[in-house]
Write an enzyme that holds these catalytic residues in place. Structure first.
Site, PDB file in Angstrom:
ATOM      1  N   LYS A 232      51.064  38.748  95.420  1.00 57.49           N
ATOM      2  CA  LYS A 232      51.533  37.543  96.109  1.00 57.49           C
ATOM      3  C   LYS A 232      52.287  37.825  97.396  1.00 57.49           C
ATOM      4  CE  LYS A 232      50.828  34.016  92.778  1.00 57.49           C
ATOM      5  NZ  LYS A 232      51.320  33.260  91.633  1.00 57.49           N
ATOM      6  N   ARG A 267      49.798  37.552  84.545  1.00 58.72           N
ATOM      7  CA  ARG A 267      48.536  37.127  85.164  1.00 58.72           C
ATOM      8  C   ARG A 267      48.269  38.013  86.370  1.00 58.72           C
ATOM      9  NH1 ARG A 267      46.730  33.913  89.221  1.00 58.72           N
ATOM     10  NH2 ARG A 267      44.990  32.507  88.800  1.00 58.72           N
TER      11      ARG A 267
HETATM   12  N1  PMM Z   1      48.966  31.688  90.677  1.00 57.26           N
HETATM   13  C1  PMM Z   1      47.814  31.337  91.282  1.00 57.26           C
HETATM   14  C2  PMM Z   1      46.894  30.488  90.646  1.00 57.26           C
HETATM   15  N2  PMM Z   1      47.138  30.008  89.416  1.00 57.26           N
HETATM   16  N3  PMM Z   1      48.535  29.851  87.539  1.00 57.26           N
HETATM   17  C3  PMM Z   1      49.681  30.161  86.907  1.00 57.26           C
HETATM   18  N4  PMM Z   1      49.935  29.660  85.676  1.00 57.26           N
HETATM   19  N5  PMM Z   1      50.613  30.973  87.487  1.00 57.26           N
HETATM   20  C4  PMM Z   1      50.437  31.507  88.729  1.00 57.26           C
HETATM   21  O1  PMM Z   1      51.335  32.229  89.219  1.00 57.26           O
HETATM   22  C5  PMM Z   1      49.229  31.195  89.430  1.00 57.26           C
HETATM   23  C6  PMM Z   1      48.292  30.343  88.775  1.00 57.26           C
HETATM   24  C7  PMM Z   1      47.526  31.835  92.660  1.00 57.26           C
HETATM   25  O2  PMM Z   1      46.955  33.107  92.612  1.00 57.26           O
HETATM   26  P1  PMM Z   1      45.344  33.360  92.748  1.00 57.26           P
HETATM   27  O3  PMM Z   1      44.882  32.650  93.984  1.00 57.26           O
HETATM   28  O4  PMM Z   1      45.207  34.829  92.847  1.00 57.26           O
HETATM   29  O5  PMM Z   1      44.675  32.821  91.527  1.00 57.26           O
END
Ligand code: PMM
Length: 288
Positions: A232, A267
């Site tokens: 991030k 995640r």
């Molecule tokens: N971050 C992203 C997308 N979905 N869902 C949850 N629960 N927590 C997060 O920190 C989160 C998420 C953004 O990251 P990506 O674009 O790599 O999916």
């Protein structure tokens, strides 16, 4: 470090249960989007996405999070029809290929959640924490699906403009507590709920660091805590690294901290590497 041992009950997702007594679990990110901030476009072809999902499971992912809508800062909403077109073939393909770990669908929309659950998903990862679609709670209840409730200030289109809090940790904890109560009031049993402070969702680097530092406050809600730090922007800011794909060591440091502070679900994009980080953290905690 001892926090790792205070374990909530397993997270129930339809017929699957994810237990935390052996330490944090790894959620592999499977974005089927053209525009996600770090992997957009890589897995837009369903076959490539299925292959990548199976690879992450083989590398140690305990669950997969399939998303058809980017929620990166500035992103515009994607229609339910388009999200379904992206995620359903991938979820179906993963199940047809024999994937046995739980799958969550990263969506704010009831229609997408329902389609994904029919296709073989087990949980809904709702970054709006049931605020965007009044029908979503009923879908989760009906399918006995798991549900991640995430904190976000603003919307993806606007959230990074000027995030402001009096006390970010208290406000995020209070919000998540209230959303757990709202989900329970809508008939979703607590054993189906996980919470997430929403790293990067309407937060400055300082806000993100404070949330990680005081993770105990989120854990005190008594539900499994999910954390998404992977690649991030706050890591990019700390490290002076513009390219998300080059933030692996920063991600590893944040994950090690989170694992030792007792986060339950991590995640991440780089499953194999992060599984190693978690294994070493656990070995240290378990050493006698
Ligand atoms: N971050 C992203 C997308 N979905 N869902 C949850 N629960 N927590 C997060 O920190 C989160 C998420 C953004 O990251 P990506 O674009 O790599 O999916």
């Amino acid at each position: 470090m001892t926090h790792i041992r205070r374990v909530p009950e397993p997270l129930t997702m339809r017929d699957r249960r994810l237990a935390f007594d052996e330490g944090p679990r790894i959620m592999g990110v499977l974005n089927v989007t053209p525009d996600s901030f770090s992997d957009g476009g890589l897995y837009a072809d369903p076959r490539a996405a299925v292959e990548h999902g199976l690879r992450m499971a083989a590398d140690g992912a305990d669950l997969l999070d399939v998303g058809g809508e980017s929620t990166r800062p500035g992103a515009e909403p994607v229609s339910a029809g388009e999200q379904l077109r992206r995620v359903v073939p991938v979820i179906r393909g993963l199940r047809e290929a024999g994937l046995s770990v739980p799958i969550s669908v990263d969506t704010r929309l009831a229609e997408v959640a329902a389609g994904a659950l029919v296709a073989g998903a087990d949980a809904v990862n709702d970054v709006s924490a049931l605020r965007d679609d009044p029908e979503l709670a009923a879908v989760v209840r009906e399918y006995r699906a798991g549900l991640v409730l995430m904190h976000m200030q603003g919307t993806p289109a606007t959230m990074q403009r000027e995030p402001q809090y009096e006390d970010v940790v208290e406000e995020v904890a209070a919000f998540l507590g209230a959303r757990v109560e709202a989900a329970a009031a809508a008939g979703v049993g607590r054993e189906y709920l996980a919470v997430d402070p929403g790293i990067g969702f309407g937060k400055t680097t300082r806000h993100n660091l404070l949330l990680l530092k005081h993770l105990d406050r989120i854990k005190a809600l008594g539900r499994p805590v999910l954390l998404g730090v992977s690649r991030k922007r706050f890591l990019g800011e700390l490290l002076g690294e513009d390219c998300p794909g080059r933030r692996l060591f920063g991600t590893a440091a944040a994950v090690a901290w989170a694992a030792l502070a007792g986060a339950h679900i991590l995640r991440v994009h780089d499953v194999k590497e992060i599984a190693q980080v978690v294994m070493v953290c656990r070995a240290i905690v378990d050493a006698k």
